[in-house]
Motif scaffolding. Structure first.
Motif, PDB file in Angstrom:
ATOM      1  N   ASN A 279      90.909  49.920 106.482  1.00  0.00           N
ATOM      2  CA  ASN A 279      90.471  49.869 107.872  1.00  0.00           C
ATOM      3  C   ASN A 279      89.722  51.109 108.306  1.00  0.00           C
ATOM      4  OD1 ASN A 279      93.130  48.016 107.784  1.00  0.00           O
ATOM      5  ND2 ASN A 279      91.746  47.255 109.352  1.00  0.00           N
ATOM      6  N   SER A 304      89.564  46.091 104.277  1.00  0.00           N
ATOM      7  CA  SER A 304      88.715  46.162 105.473  1.00  0.00           C
ATOM      8  C   SER A 304      87.765  47.348 105.434  1.00  0.00           C
ATOM      9  CB  SER A 304      89.589  46.202 106.740  1.00  0.00           C
ATOM     10  OG  SER A 304      90.357  45.031 106.846  1.00  0.00           O
ATOM     11  N   ASN A 330      89.255  41.658 102.601  1.00  0.00           N
ATOM     12  CA  ASN A 330      88.273  41.798 103.689  1.00  0.00           C
ATOM     13  C   ASN A 330      87.296  42.947 103.439  1.00  0.00           C
ATOM     14  OD1 ASN A 330      87.086  41.142 106.162  1.00  0.00           O
ATOM     15  ND2 ASN A 330      88.363  42.604 107.273  1.00  0.00           N
TER      16      ASN A 330
END
Length: 862
Positions: A279, A304, A330
């Motif tokens: 992230n 991410s 992701n």
């Protein structure tokens, strides 16, 4: 005689000394005991020190939270949450200085209002033996760093979840302790960690002299673990990290870092074993050649971010070292990363939420014989799941290939290929045929999720033979037949059979008695008969917290529940009779849906006992009588729907006392779940993501009529909606001014009643209101111009009212201001008039002229 007297005196002194020494050996030191009791006296709640007492016979070394060495000196204090209070704890360093042998101090979860020390007193770092200090969630600010400087022996420091923010200087961290081995700064508000100005100038000079990527930060020579996750760190990964030559574990996840890690300082930290970067906004090189020298790297977590499939350089050694954990969910993958093909010792792989395409990658299994966990959820896999050519993989515990396009039958040899499978998730695919009975040969299988496929047939073999199941989710398939008994599944916690074609009567013996069952979801089937009272008996189902029997054909009276269920959904059945007082004795209830049945009678005043209720849905029944004022005791409500009944009387003004604030209600939108922990020790928290080890099978759902339509709000969406619907009743009187206190309300529907009087001007206080329906009443007067401040309002319905003849300039101004960029909706049969002020060719002046003309047409029809 005199000589004998002197000898006797010395003998007496020796005896007393021995007694004192013995006392010190067999009981805690008096000085430290006194200090402990003084600490207790500074706490607001002394009950948290339940066994700390002033009894001389009580050994303080045995007190809760106190650990002593063999010499009875205190070496550890665990005082988490002991001093927590609403006003905050005034932490005085001097109170801890008597414990000079202290090695471990845990003060987590004590909100510190001030950090002080007595005049002339030393800092906390004067505890020269202190090795471990835990200050997690203590509300500490940046000033604490200087107070913590100078520890000679400190190796572990946890400042997680505090109020550290902005820029922090590296020298403040370095000054804490040269021996620091583990430093946790996660979950703060730190935006940068920088060298001071002199250091920056020195670094620039070194770079000009041709020293390359150097950093003046002397570093923490013993630091092994650094956790900076969940902060606001931005920019490129800092250069000073390369000087941490002993660093083994680094967590930079949940920040705002940018840049390609292949050219970052991480390339030079060759001691890394564990690297977490999830992230951020980082670029991950697909070849991973920049990390070819990282021979110790075992765990790489970078969910991410963005992986680029660059052309590998043949002159550079590829990354072939044995990773144990690889998580790249992701990351915009459209193919498998190149370096994955060279891996031979992976234990956990998570590539979910990418676009990999193709068939199930059997080669990953063949290349990694020790693989434990494979997560390929939502990766656009297609074709059939062919396992005929695959050898047995006895180490596989978890397979999640949900949300793909896999089809065909579930392989008949799946239990042979994966004999030790614990968690199998094949949900949201296109599998068809019967559920193979061989699945029950998996003696370790605890979690079986096959929802949202095209599976058919009965499930009696599952209910009898898969005896170790903890969670079974077969929802939204084509399974049919009478509901079997699940008594053999003595460990079952969650059962989801909703959305199938099961029929027959519901019998309590089908599920228990069960000490473990927490979630029972049987909605959207064809179940008949009455709901057995035993199903609501706390002695037979003490753990049941979610019961969903909605959308069936159940009839009879409501069950006499004595169970502490949180979610009770019995809507859209054929239930009849009244709501009894005993039914309302469950103060744990959070969501009650009895809508669309044939229930009648008064809404009992005992409904006020459901004080934790967030959602109350009673619409579509035959309730009559007045709206009970006891509803006003339900201060945690966020949705109240009593529509389509025969209620009469006034709207209780006290409803204005309820906040209808979903963010403040403690509402758990996601319902209940269970988890199977992936056994990777202290690193487990990095790979518990996205429903892989924790799978929710219950998502709370509410249907709310707003903006002229009925919408379903599921899960987290319920955190953003609140509403009252009293429409389609026989309510009279005026709209209470007190409803203007409901500033958090999103939808208010009072239509199809017999309300009279004017619209209260206090309605303009409902600044979050999106839908307002007062149509089909007997309201009069003009619409308050103050409603023009409701910028969130998308739908305002006021048709069939005596309001209209009085409307002149106020309504024109109101409409122009209220809907400057959205649709003005005037609902009047047989058509719905929709106007937009930004329609092509219409100026604001033209729009208002057209709007006034349409208003006149509506009034003529009235």
């Amino acid at each position: 005689m005199k000589k004998m007297g002197i000898q006797g005196k010395w003998l007496w002194m020796i005896t007393v000394s021995m007694l004192i020494i013995g006392f010190q050996v067999y009981a805690c030191w008096e000085q430290e005991r006194t200090a402990l009791l003084f600490l207790k006296a500074t706490a607001e709640n002394s009950d948290r020190f339940f066994d700390w007492n002033d009894d001389r016979k009580s050994d303080c070394c045995k007190w809760d939270g106190v650990t002593c060495a063999a010499n009875k000196r205190i070496i550890s204090l665990s005082l988490g949450f002991r001093f927590e209070s609403e006003k905050g704890w005034h932490f005085n360093v001097s109170n801890f200085l008597p414990f000079q042998q202290l090695q471990g101090l845990d003060l987590m979860l004590n909100s510190v209002a001030s950090w002080t020390r007595d005049k002339g007193s030393k800092k906390l770092s004067s505890l020269q033996n202190l090795v471990s200090l835990n200050l997690t969630a203590c509300n500490l600010t940046n000033s604490v760093l200087s107070e913590l400087s100078g520890f000679p022996s400190l190796k572990y420091l946890n400042l997680e979840a505090n109020q550290l923010m902005g820029s922090i200087q590296l020298h403040d961290i370095e000054a804490i302790s040269k021996n620091l081995e583990e430093l946790y700064l996660r979950n703060n508000y730190i935006s940068s960690i920088r060298n001071d100005n002199d250091c920056v100038q020195k670094h620039k000079f070194q770079k000009l002299q041709g020293y390359g990527n150097t950093s003046c930060f002397s570093g923490l020579p013993s630091l092994r673990v650094l956790d900076l996750s969940y902060n606001k760190l931005a920019g490129e990964i800092p250069l000073w990290l390369q000087n941490l030559t002993t660093l083994e574990t680094l967590d930079l996840s949940e920040n705002q870092f940018v840049g390609n890690i292949g050219s970052s300082s991480l390339v030079h930290v060759l001691s890394l074993e564990y690297l977490a970067l999830s992230n951020n906004h980082l670029v991950i090189p697909g070849s991973f050649q920049s990390f070819a020298s990282h021979t110790k790297l075992k765990y790489f977590i970078a969910d991410s971010n963005h992986l680029v499939h660059e052309v590998s350089n043949r002159d550079i050694q590829p990354f072939t070292h044995g990773l144990h954990i690889l998580s790249l969910s992701n990351c915009a993958l459209f193919a498998y990363p190149r370096f994955l093909y060279d891996q031979r010792d992976l234990r956990i792989i998570d590539l979910s939420d990418n676009t990999l395409h193709g068939e199930f990658p059997l080669w990953i299994l063949e290349n990694n014989s020790r693989l434990d966990t494979l997560i390929l959820r939502n990766t656009s896999l297609s074709g059939s799941l062919q396992l005929s050519s695959v050898s047995s993989h006895a180490n596989i515990n978890l397979i999640n290939i949900a949300q793909n396009k896999l089809q065909g039958h579930i392989p008949a040899n799946i239990a042979v290929v994966f004999p030790k499978l614990i968690h199998l998730d094949l949900s949201n695919n296109a599998f068809e045929g019967n559920i193979p009975s061989i699945l029950c040969d998996l003696k370790s299988l605890e979690i079986l999720h096959l929802s949202n496929n095209h599976l058919s047939g009965g499930i009696e073999h599952i209910s009898k033979s898969c005896i170790n199941l903890i969670s079974l989710d077969l929802s939204n398939n084509n399974c049919r037949g009478e509901l079997p008994t699940f008594q053999s599944l003595s460990k079952l916690q969650s059962l989801n059979l909703q959305g199938n074609y099961f029929s027959g009567e519901l019998k309590s013996i089908m599920f228990g008695p069960s000490q473990t069952l927490t979630t029972l979801l049987l909605s959207n089937n064809s179940l008949e008969g009455s709901i057995p009272n035993e199903l609501c008996n706390v002695s037979k189902y003490p753990s049941l917290t979610v019961l969903d029997l909605s959308f069936n054909k159940l009839n009879g009276a409501l069950p006499n529940c004595s169970i502490s269920v949180f979610y009770l959904l019995l809507n859209n059945n054929r239930l009849s009779g009244q709501i009894t007082d005993s039914f309302c004795n469950n103060s744990w209830l959070v969501h009650l849906d009895l809508s669309n049945n044939d229930l009648s009678g008064h809404i009992p005043t005992a409904v006020g006992n459901l004080t934790n209720l967030n959602i109350l849905l009673l619409k579509g029944n035959q309730f009559y009588g007045q709206v009970p004022v006891e509803l006003c005791r339900l201060l945690n409500l966020i949705v109240l729907d009593l529509s389509s009944n025969s209620l009469y009387g006034h709207i209780p003004a006290c409803l204005g006392q309820i906040s209808f604030d979903s963010s403040d209600s403690g509402f758990n939108s996601m319902g209940f779940s269970f988890s199977t922990e992936i056994p990777i020790g202290i690193l487990a928290h990095m790979i518990t993501a996205k429903g892989d080890s924790t799978h929710n099978i219950f998502h709370d759902k509410v249907e709310i009529t707003t903006k002229s339509n009925t919408y379903s709000y599921i899960g987290d969406m319920l955190l953003y909606i609140s509403g009252i619907d009293l429409s389609c009743n026989r309510l009279t009187g005026q709209i209470p001014d007190e409803l203007g206190n409901l500033s958090n309300l999103n939808a208010l529907n009072l239509s199809h009643n017999k309300l009279w009087g004017s619209i209260p001007t206090t309605i303009s206080n409902l600044y979050k209101l999106e839908s307002l329906d007062f149509s089909y009443n007997h309201l009069n007067g003009s619409i308050p111009t103050s409603l023009t401040t409701l910028n969130s309002l998308a739908v305002f319905k006021f048709s069939f009212q005596p309001l209209m003849p009085a409307v002149t300039k106020e309504i024109s101004s109101f409409a122009e201001v209220l809907y400057p960029s959205s649709v003005v909706q005037m609902i009047h049969p047989p058509s719905q008039i929709q106007l937009h002020p930004k329609m092509v060719g219409l100026t604001s002046k033209h729009f208002m002229s057209a709007f006034r003309y349409l208003l006149q047409l509506c009034f003529l029809q009235l």
